[in-house]
Design a protein around this motif. Structure first.
Motif, PDB file in Angstrom:
ATOM      1  N   LEU A   1       0.954  -1.213   0.228  1.00  0.00           N
ATOM      2  CA  LEU A   1       0.193   0.046   0.011  1.00  0.00           C
ATOM      3  C   LEU A   1       0.884   1.197  -0.038  1.00  0.00           C
ATOM      4  O   LEU A   1       1.903   1.378   0.555  1.00  0.00           O
ATOM      5  CB  LEU A   1      -0.750   0.013   1.208  1.00  0.00           C
ATOM      6  N   THR A   2       0.471   2.325  -0.821  1.00  0.00           N
ATOM      7  CA  THR A   2       1.125   3.410  -0.678  1.00  0.00           C
ATOM      8  C   THR A   2       0.003   4.501  -0.381  1.00  0.00           C
ATOM      9  O   THR A   2       0.658   5.753  -0.203  1.00  0.00           O
ATOM     10  CB  THR A   2       1.703   3.913  -2.403  1.00  0.00           C
ATOM     11  N   GLY A   3      -0.866   4.287   0.032  1.00  0.00           N
ATOM     12  CA  GLY A   3      -1.807   5.070   0.674  1.00  0.00           C
ATOM     13  C   GLY A   3      -2.532   4.430   1.652  1.00  0.00           C
ATOM     14  O   GLY A   3      -2.403   3.325   2.072  1.00  0.00           O
ATOM     15  N   GLU A   4      -3.633   5.101   2.135  1.00  0.00           N
ATOM     16  CA  GLU A   4      -4.755   4.539   3.015  1.00  0.00           C
ATOM     17  C   GLU A   4      -5.653   3.726   2.256  1.00  0.00           C
ATOM     18  O   GLU A   4      -6.444   3.803   1.517  1.00  0.00           O
ATOM     19  CB  GLU A   4      -5.448   5.561   3.881  1.00  0.00           C
TER      20      GLU A   4
ATOM     21  N   VAL B  19     -15.677 -11.325   8.358  1.00  0.00           N
ATOM     22  CA  VAL B  19     -14.659 -10.970   7.453  1.00  0.00           C
ATOM     23  C   VAL B  19     -14.679  -9.440   7.188  1.00  0.00           C
ATOM     24  O   VAL B  19     -15.866  -9.033   7.102  1.00  0.00           O
ATOM     25  CB  VAL B  19     -14.579 -11.683   5.907  1.00  0.00           C
ATOM     26  N   ALA B  20     -13.396  -8.588   7.439  1.00  0.00           N
ATOM     27  CA  ALA B  20     -13.481  -7.133   7.393  1.00  0.00           C
ATOM     28  C   ALA B  20     -13.020  -7.147   5.962  1.00  0.00           C
ATOM     29  O   ALA B  20     -12.037  -7.434   5.396  1.00  0.00           O
ATOM     30  CB  ALA B  20     -12.584  -6.704   8.272  1.00  0.00           C
ATOM     31  N   VAL B  21     -13.654  -6.148   5.286  1.00  0.00           N
ATOM     32  CA  VAL B  21     -13.459  -5.900   3.706  1.00  0.00           C
ATOM     33  C   VAL B  21     -12.682  -4.295   3.519  1.00  0.00           C
ATOM     34  O   VAL B  21     -13.490  -3.427   4.106  1.00  0.00           O
ATOM     35  CB  VAL B  21     -14.466  -6.319   3.064  1.00  0.00           C
ATOM     36  N   TYR B  22     -11.584  -4.183   2.952  1.00  0.00           N
ATOM     37  CA  TYR B  22     -11.124  -3.148   2.722  1.00  0.00           C
ATOM     38  C   TYR B  22     -10.868  -2.734   1.495  1.00  0.00           C
ATOM     39  O   TYR B  22     -10.958  -3.542   0.542  1.00  0.00           O
ATOM     40  CB  TYR B  22      -9.454  -2.979   3.177  1.00  0.00           C
ATOM     41  N   VAL B  23     -11.039  -1.393   0.996  1.00  0.00           N
ATOM     42  CA  VAL B  23     -10.784  -0.996  -0.436  1.00  0.00           C
ATOM     43  C   VAL B  23      -9.517  -0.263  -0.567  1.00  0.00           C
ATOM     44  O   VAL B  23      -9.108   0.366   0.067  1.00  0.00           O
ATOM     45  CB  VAL B  23     -12.192   0.017  -0.852  1.00  0.00           C
ATOM     46  N   VAL B  24      -8.866  -0.677  -1.508  1.00  0.00           N
ATOM     47  CA  VAL B  24      -7.412  -0.170  -1.564  1.00  0.00           C
ATOM     48  C   VAL B  24      -7.387   0.447  -3.211  1.00  0.00           C
ATOM     49  O   VAL B  24      -7.646  -0.402  -4.286  1.00  0.00           O
ATOM     50  CB  VAL B  24      -6.392  -1.505  -1.657  1.00  0.00           C
ATOM     51  N   ARG B  25      -6.709   1.652  -3.310  1.00  0.00           N
ATOM     52  CA  ARG B  25      -6.862   2.044  -4.643  1.00  0.00           C
ATOM     53  C   ARG B  25      -5.357   2.633  -4.644  1.00  0.00           C
ATOM     54  O   ARG B  25      -5.126   2.863  -5.852  1.00  0.00           O
ATOM     55  CB  ARG B  25      -7.662   3.445  -4.818  1.00  0.00           C
ATOM     56  N   GLN B  26      -4.816   2.775  -3.694  1.00  0.00           N
ATOM     57  CA  GLN B  26      -3.183   3.541  -3.653  1.00  0.00           C
ATOM     58  C   GLN B  26      -2.349   2.234  -3.380  1.00  0.00           C
ATOM     59  O   GLN B  26      -2.311   1.950  -2.335  1.00  0.00           O
ATOM     60  CB  GLN B  26      -3.051   4.730  -2.914  1.00  0.00           C
ATOM     61  N   PHE B  27      -1.517   1.759  -4.264  1.00  0.00           N
ATOM     62  CA  PHE B  27      -0.550   0.922  -3.984  1.00  0.00           C
ATOM     63  C   PHE B  27       0.366   0.553  -5.007  1.00  0.00           C
ATOM     64  O   PHE B  27       0.280   1.025  -6.121  1.00  0.00           O
ATOM     65  CB  PHE B  27      -1.506  -0.847  -3.893  1.00  0.00           C
ATOM     66  N   ARG B  28       1.391  -0.478  -4.842  1.00  0.00           N
ATOM     67  CA  ARG B  28       2.603  -0.783  -5.753  1.00  0.00           C
ATOM     68  C   ARG B  28       2.640  -2.037  -5.888  1.00  0.00           C
ATOM     69  O   ARG B  28       2.738  -2.606  -4.964  1.00  0.00           O
ATOM     70  CB  ARG B  28       3.741  -0.078  -5.338  1.00  0.00           C
TER      71      ARG B  28
END
Length: 163
Positions: free
Chosen positions: A85-88, A106-115
């Motif tokens: 992850l490069t962001g929150e 199950v906790a679900v996260y959304v990730v848009r900023q990553f490498r």
């Protein structure tokens, strides 16, 4: 060979799930897992196909003792997709995964900023992985995965259960 292995895996998958959850019942009162909806710049989603269960899933796994949900999510993304992850990450929701166990959440996260420098090579846990357009998800994408994607990308109402 691949079809035979899939047949064997499908045959023993329910038994293996029960064994794992019986073990977790002894060591923890409730099981907690994490999954991540990882979206690239083209809104393609990262999915994984495990070697030990049938279907395509959002990457994720169990939360270890002493680990936060976010730490577990970051660890699982690194292990399953070589994703940093490069962001929150944004918590999308927590869902009762009752088709596996009445104690599983199950906790679900959304990730848009990553490498991601590269797609990882297949290994003992992950048979395949990759980014897929929402309108071209691979055959076998699980119902729970499709539900979470419709909530995140289409604004559909959250459903409290995994599927």
């Amino acid at each position: 060979m691949g079809e035979r292995l899939n047949h064997i895996r499908r045959k023993f998958e329910p038994l293996l799930r029960r064994i794992f959850h019986a073990w977790f019942l002894l060591v923890r009162g409730m099981t907690l897992g994490v999954r991540a909806v990882v979206l690239d710049a083209d809104n393609r989603v990262f999915l994984v196909r495990h070697s030990y269960v049938v279907g395509w899933y959002l990457p994720g796994g169990g939360v270890d003792l002493g680990e936060t949900m976010e730490q577990a999510m970051r660890r699982e993304l690194k292990e399953e997709g070589d994703i940093d992850l490069t962001g929150e990450a944004v918590l999308h929701g927590i869902f009762l995964n009752s088709h596996v166990s009445r104690r599983d959440h199950v906790a679900v996260y959304v990730v848009r900023q990553f490498r991601q420098d590269r797609l990882p090579e297949p290994n003992r846990e992950i048979a395949e992985c990759g980014f897929f357009a929402i309108d071209a998800l691979p055959e076998g994408t699980t119902r729970g995965t499709r539900l979470r994607l419709s909530e995140v990308l289409e604004g559909k109402p959250l459903i409290a259960t995994w599927r």
